[in-house]
Design a protein around this motif. Structure first.
Motif, PDB file in Angstrom:
ATOM      1  N   TRP A 157       0.820  -1.213   0.000  1.00  6.11           N
ATOM      2  CA  TRP A 157       0.000   0.000   0.000  1.00  6.11           C
ATOM      3  C   TRP A 157       0.854   1.265   0.000  1.00  6.11           C
ATOM      4  N   TRP A 158       2.003   1.250   0.663  1.00  7.08           N
ATOM      5  CA  TRP A 158       2.911   2.390   0.553  1.00  7.08           C
ATOM      6  C   TRP A 158       3.335   2.577  -0.897  1.00  7.08           C
ATOM      7  N   ASN A 159       3.624   1.465  -1.573  1.00  6.91           N
ATOM      8  CA  ASN A 159       4.096   1.550  -2.953  1.00  6.91           C
ATOM      9  C   ASN A 159       3.012   2.098  -3.866  1.00  6.91           C
ATOM     10  N   ARG A 160       1.786   1.660  -3.658  1.00  9.77           N
ATOM     11  CA  ARG A 160       0.681   2.190  -4.482  1.00  9.77           C
ATOM     12  C   ARG A 160       0.537   3.690  -4.262  1.00  9.77           C
ATOM     13  N   ALA A 161       0.608   4.138  -3.009  1.00 11.23           N
ATOM     14  CA  ALA A 161       0.490   5.563  -2.717  1.00 11.23           C
ATOM     15  C   ALA A 161       1.653   6.332  -3.311  1.00 11.23           C
ATOM     16  N   ALA A 162       2.850   5.759  -3.255  1.00  7.22           N
ATOM     17  CA  ALA A 162       4.025   6.427  -3.830  1.00  7.22           C
ATOM     18  C   ALA A 162       3.875   6.566  -5.343  1.00  7.22           C
ATOM     19  N   GLU A 163       3.356   5.520  -5.988  1.00  5.76           N
ATOM     20  CA  GLU A 163       3.136   5.586  -7.432  1.00  5.76           C
ATOM     21  C   GLU A 163       2.129   6.677  -7.800  1.00  5.76           C
ATOM     22  N   ALA A 164       1.222   6.977  -6.881  1.00  3.53           N
ATOM     23  CA  ALA A 164       0.242   8.037  -7.105  1.00  3.53           C
ATOM     24  C   ALA A 164       0.789   9.414  -6.744  1.00  3.53           C
ATOM     25  N   GLY A 165       2.022   9.461  -6.220  1.00  4.51           N
ATOM     26  CA  GLY A 165       2.663  10.744  -5.954  1.00  4.51           C
ATOM     27  C   GLY A 165       2.589  11.237  -4.534  1.00  4.51           C
ATOM     28  N   ASP A 166       2.123  10.414  -3.591  1.00  4.78           N
ATOM     29  CA  ASP A 166       2.048  10.872  -2.205  1.00  4.78           C
ATOM     30  C   ASP A 166       3.460  11.027  -1.638  1.00  4.78           C
ATOM     31  N   ALA A 167       3.773  12.209  -1.132  1.00  2.00           N
ATOM     32  CA  ALA A 167       5.136  12.519  -0.695  1.00  2.00           C
ATOM     33  C   ALA A 167       5.572  11.649   0.480  1.00  2.00           C
ATOM     34  N   GLU A 168       4.694  11.447   1.462  1.00  3.46           N
ATOM     35  CA  GLU A 168       5.063  10.637   2.618  1.00  3.46           C
ATOM     36  C   GLU A 168       5.278   9.182   2.211  1.00  3.46           C
ATOM     37  N   ALA A 169       4.484   8.687   1.272  1.00  6.07           N
ATOM     38  CA  ALA A 169       4.665   7.317   0.814  1.00  6.07           C
ATOM     39  C   ALA A 169       5.972   7.163   0.044  1.00  6.07           C
ATOM     40  N   ILE A 170       6.317   8.176  -0.730  1.00  6.39           N
ATOM     41  CA  ILE A 170       7.590   8.146  -1.458  1.00  6.39           C
ATOM     42  C   ILE A 170       8.747   8.056  -0.469  1.00  6.39           C
ATOM     43  N   GLU A 171       8.654   8.822   0.612  1.00  7.76           N
ATOM     44  CA  GLU A 171       9.693   8.780   1.649  1.00  7.76           C
ATOM     45  C   GLU A 171       9.751   7.401   2.297  1.00  7.76           C
ATOM     46  N   ALA A 172       8.559   6.810   2.565  1.00  9.60           N
ATOM     47  CA  ALA A 172       8.524   5.484   3.176  1.00  9.60           C
ATOM     48  C   ALA A 172       9.147   4.443   2.247  1.00  9.60           C
ATOM     49  N   MET A 173       8.861   4.547   0.945  1.00  7.28           N
ATOM     50  CA  MET A 173       9.407   3.582   0.000  1.00  7.28           C
ATOM     51  C   MET A 173      10.920   3.750  -0.165  1.00  7.28           C
ATOM     52  N   THR A 174      11.417   4.960   0.045  1.00  6.06           N
ATOM     53  CA  THR A 174      12.869   5.154   0.037  1.00  6.06           C
ATOM     54  C   THR A 174      13.503   4.357   1.166  1.00  6.06           C
ATOM     55  N   ASP A 175      12.869   4.386   2.341  1.00  4.10           N
ATOM     56  CA  ASP A 175      13.356   3.603   3.475  1.00  4.10           C
ATOM     57  C   ASP A 175      13.253   2.099   3.200  1.00  4.10           C
ATOM     58  N   VAL A 176      12.163   1.707   2.540  1.00 12.25           N
ATOM     59  CA  VAL A 176      11.986   0.289   2.210  1.00 12.25           C
ATOM     60  C   VAL A 176      13.113  -0.181   1.295  1.00 12.25           C
ATOM     61  N   ARG A 177      13.423   0.599   0.288  1.00 12.36           N
ATOM     62  CA  ARG A 177      14.490   0.216  -0.645  1.00 12.36           C
ATOM     63  C   ARG A 177      15.851   0.210   0.061  1.00 12.36           C
TER      64      ARG A 177
END
Length: 415
Positions: free
Chosen positions: A370-390
Motif C-alpha cells: 500500500w505504501w508503494n501504491r500511494a508512492a506511485e500516485a505521488g504521495d510525498a510521505e509514501a515516497i519517503e517510506a518507499m525510500t526507506d523500504v528500498r
C-alpha cells in the motif's frame, strides 16, 4: 533495519488534506447532473398534470354553467379554456426551456388522452428532426436520464444536446460542453468543450459557469473564481462545495469561516458528502462556530456518503478512539475502502496500519504494497517510506496477503 524501526507515527489530529480541485469529482458531477435533471422533469410533469387537471375542471364547470343557462347564453359546452394551448412539454420551439412535463393532456371537457412513451419519443424525434430546438433538448434529457423508463443513451443525448446547443439553447450548450469535456457519449474534445461551456457561461447559465470555471481553473483560478461564486449562489452543488473549501483555505478568495460554513452547509444539504466531511473537520478544528458533537456527526456523514477524505479521517478516529468508541478493525475497514477507491493518502495510511498492526494484521508485505501504491500516485510521505523500504533491502512488488481481490483499479482509469 527492521520494519518496526521504520514505524511511522500515525496522525494525532484531523488530516484536512484540502485541495482546490477536490470538489470537482466528475463522475459524481455527472451522476448529480443526471439526478437533478430527472428531478426537474418529474416536477415539470407533476405541474403539467396539475395544470391539465385544472383546465379540465374549468371546462367541466363552464359546460355545466352553459347547460344551466341555456343555448342563448353564448357559451358552447367544452369551449373557453380549451383554446389556452398545449402545455410546455407538448409545445415546440416556442419555449425551449420547458422540459418534459406530462404525457397526459386534456383535449376536451370530458376526455383525457394518454400518450405512450413510444408515441412521445416519436413525436419529439419528428419535431427535433424538423429543427425544433426545444424538442431536441427535451429528447436529449430523456436519453440522458432514462426518463419514463427509456433506456439511457449517452451518445444520443450528446448528439441532441449538440443540436439544441447550435440553436443557441444555453442549458444545452452547458450540457454539450460537459459531455465533450468528460468524454460522455463519445470521445473527449477539450477545446470544443471549452468553447461551448464559455458560450453557456456568457449566457448566464449556472451549470455552464461552473463547468467553464473548472475547465480554466488550473490556468487562471483568480479569473475562474467569480464564475464559481455566481454558480454557487445559483445553487450549483459542485460550485458550492469548491467555494466552501476555498473560503476555508483563503485561496483566490479571502479566508472566511462564515462564508465557508454557508457554502459547505448548502452543498451538504444537497447531499455532497465531501462538504459534510470538510464542514465537520472545520468544526473539529474549533472553526466555524459548530460544536464538536456536530463536527463528529458531519464527519461520519461524509464518510458514510463515500467521500474518501472523510472516510480516511473518520476511520483514523475510530482506530485512535477520538470522538467515537475505539474500534480499530472497523476504522481500518473504512480506510481500506478509501484506499481501494484510489485515494493515495488512504493507501499510505493503510500501509501504516499494516506496519503497526492496528485494526489489521501486522504484515510487512501489505504495508509495502500500500505504501508503494500511494508512492506511485505521488504521495510525498509514501515516497519517503518507499525510500526507506528500498534502503532496507525489502522486497517490493509482492501481492498483499490480506484483502486479496480488493486491489484498486489502475490509477487514472475512469469508472
Amino acid at each position: 533495519m527492521g520494519m518496526k524501526a521504520m514505524r511511522l507515527r500515525l496522525l494525532c489530529g484531523l488530516a484536512m488534506g484540502l485541495a482546490a480541485g477536490s470538489a470537482m469529482a466528475d463522475p459524481q458531477t455527472d451522476e448529480a447532473n443526471r439526478q437533478r435533471q430527472m428531478a426537474s422533469m418529474r416536477q415539470e410533469a407533476a405541474r403539467a398534470d396539475q395544470a391539465s387537471a385544472d383546465r379540465n375542471l374549468v371546462q367541466q364547470q363552464n359546460a355545466a354553467n352553459a347547460a344551466r343557462q341555456g343555448a342563448n347564453s353564448g357559451m358552447t359546452p367544452g369551449a373557453g379554456s380549451s383554446s389556452s394551448g398545449a402545455p410546455g412539454w407538448a409545445a415546440g420551439a416556442s419555449d425551449v426551456s420547458s422540459g418534459p412535463q406530462s404525457v397526459v393532456d386534456s383535449y376536451t371537457s370530458t376526455f383525457r388522452v394518454e400518450e405512450t412513451t413510444p408515441q412521445m419519443l416519436a413525436r419529439l424525434t419528428a419535431a427535433a428532426n424538423g429543427g425544433d430546438g426545444g424538442a431536441a433538448y427535451n429528447l436529449a434529457r430523456i436519453y440522458y436520464t432514462g426518463f419514463e423508463g427509456v433506456p439511457r443513451d449517452d451518445a444520443a443525448a450528446r448528439r441532441l444536446f449538440g443540436q439544441a446547443a447550435r440553436m443557441g439553447h444555453a442549458q444545452s450548450q452547458a450540457n454539450y460542453g460537459f459531455f465533450l469535456k468528460e468524454g460522455i457519449g463519445g470521445s473527449a474534445e477539450p477545446q470544443d468543450a471549452r468553447r461551448w461551456l464559455k458560450a453557456a457561461s456568457d449566457a448566464g447559465n449556472s451549470f455552464g459557469q461552473m463547468q467553464y470555471a473548472f475547465s480554466v481553473w488550473s490556468e487562471d483560478p483568480e479569473a475562474a473564481s467569480p464564475l464559481v461564486i455566481a454558480a454557487a449562489d445559483a445553487g450549483e452543488i459542485g460550485a458550492q462545495a469548491l467555494l466552501g473549501s476555498l473560503y476555508v483555505m483563503g485561496f483566490t478568495v479571502p479566508q472566511d469561516d462564515g462564508l465557508a460554513v454557508r457554502y459547505l452547509k448548502a452543498a451538504a444539504e444537497q447531499g455532497e458528502p465531501g462538504s459534510s466531511g470538510l464542514l465537520g473537520g472545520l468544526y473539529l478544528m474549533g472553526r466555524g462556530g459548530g460544536s464538536e458533537a456536530e463536527g463528529y456527526r458531519l464527519l461520519k456523514q461524509g464518510a458514510d456518503g463515500g467521500d474518501a477524505e472523510s472516510m480516511r479521517n473518520y476511520g483514523l478516529m475510530l482506530v485512535q478512539g477520538k470522538g467515537y468508541p475505539k474500534d480499530p478493525a472497523s476504522g481500518a475497514a473504512i480506510i481500506r475502502k478509501a484506499a481501494v477507491a484510489d485515494d493515495a493518502k488512504s493507501q499510505k495510511l493503510l500501509g501504516d496500519l499494516y506496519n503497526e498492526g492496528l485494526g489489521v494484521p501486522e504484515q510487512e508485505e501489505d504495508a509495502i504494497y500500500w505504501w508503494n501504491r500511494a508512492a506511485e500516485a505521488g504521495d510525498a510521505e509514501a515516497i519517503e517510506a518507499m525510500t526507506d523500504v528500498r534502503t532496507g533491502g525489502y522486497t517490493i512488488g509482492r501481492a498483499p496477503l490480506d484483502g486479496v481481490g480488493e486491489i484498486a483499479r489502475p490509477a487514472g482509469r475512469k469508472k
